[in-house]
Design an enzyme around this catalytic site. Structure first.
Site, PDB file in Angstrom:
ATOM      1  CD  GLU A  64      -2.865  -1.263   0.216  1.00 37.21           C
ATOM      2  OE1 GLU A  64      -2.973  -0.304  -0.572  1.00 37.21           O
ATOM      3  OE2 GLU A  64      -3.544  -2.308   0.115  1.00 37.21           O
ATOM      4  CG  ASP A  82      -8.934   4.612  -5.512  1.00 37.11           C
ATOM      5  OD1 ASP A  82      -9.410   5.728  -5.198  1.00 37.11           O
ATOM      6  OD2 ASP A  82      -8.631   3.743  -4.674  1.00 37.11           O
ATOM      7  CB  THR A  87      -6.520   6.371  -0.052  1.00 39.89           C
ATOM      8  OG1 THR A  87      -7.509   5.965  -1.006  1.00 39.89           O
ATOM      9  CG2 THR A  87      -5.944   5.144   0.623  1.00 39.89           C
TER      10      THR A  87
END
Length: 279
Positions: A64, A82, A87
């Site tokens: 990640e 995305d 995020t």
């Protein structure tokens, strides 16, 4: 980075299933009660062992965040394009999938008036979208500021465990898989969540059940985990953002092919072409 996963699904049921399968022994005489620390140590027999949990976090972080230093990620935040908005944090909480909202709500419950509390109305509005409405221009700055607070770090740990780690380990123990299998489950639920869509964790597992059986149902552990990873790769390929399957092909498959069902060190793997090692 992740698919919508607001549905967190009966954690108690998963853990309860594991408890129901545990053998019960009768004793003629009662043993003295064990100290709480000893009970906790005895219960941590798989990925929930603190050392194994740290390894799991480091492997996930390699995928990640391209780093083994997962504890440096509490302050991480960006929109990676995305479709899930921002995020952030140690497990990739997303503003568009509900788990970031859950996190900030929990943080505000334990620490009212924190620097992120004022964004709760906006987080509720953008849930389910990639919108930054009401978050920009200062949300990322305030997230980094919150990450300096020990209570916010504890809140991230709490939500990681509640939504992802504990359900994965509980289901793994119920299925009779060891530490590697529990990690394979954990990495899958982190990326795909456990909602009702076809690529969610529960449906990846259901797809694998059509090909093999877990040890708890009399199956071979290696065959079962290969079937699960096959189903996981299928799920990843359904979405362009997840189409690079190296976190399975050159990491989890490597451990499995070596027969390292205990996820024992040393570990060597690659993700997205980068090499990593835990000695």
């Amino acid at each position: 980075m992740f698919t919508p996963r607001r549905t967190t699904t009966a954690v108690g049921a998963l853990l309860g299933a594991a408890l129901l399968t545990a053998p019960v022994a009768a004793h003629a005489t009662a043993a003295p009660p064990a100290a709480p620390g000893a009970l906790a140590a005895a219960a941590a027999t798989g990925l929930d062992d603190p050392a194994k949990k740290d390894i799991a976090m480091r492997i996930v972080s390699s995928a990640e965040n391209s780093s083994l230093d997962w504890k440096a990620q509490y302050k991480y935040i960006e929109d990676i394009g995305d479709g899930r908005g921002y995020t952030a944090g140690i497990i990739g909480f997303c503003s568009g999938t509900g788990d970031m909202l859950d996190l900030v709500e929990y943080y505000t419950k334990v620490k009212p008036g924190n620097v992120l509390a004022k964004y709760l109305p906006a987080l509720r509005k953008v849930d389910g979208s990639d919108s930054h409405a009401g978050l920009d221009p200062n949300f990322t700055r305030d997230w980094a500021k919150a990450a300096q607070d020990a209570e916010f770090k504890k809140a991230q740990d709490h939500e990681r465990d509640r939504v992802y780690f504990n359900p994965a380990v509980g289901q793994g123990k119920s299925d009779g898989v060891g530490t590697l299998g529990q990690f394979i489950y954990y990495d899958a639920i982190v990326m795909h969540g456990d909602g009702g869509d076809s690529t969610s964790f529960r449906n990846i597992r259901k797809r694998a059940l059509a090909k093999a059986k877990p040890p708890a149902q009399g199956g071979n552990e290696t065959a079962w985990l290969n079937a699960f990873l096959d189903a996981r790769v299928w799920a990843m390929r359904q979405e362009e953002a997840h189409s690079d399957t190296s976190r399975v092909d050159t990491a989890q498959r490597v451990f499995l092919k070596k027969g390292n069902l205990g996820l024992d060190t040393p570990l060597e793997w690659k993700v997205y072409g980068d090499s990593y090692r835990i000695g």
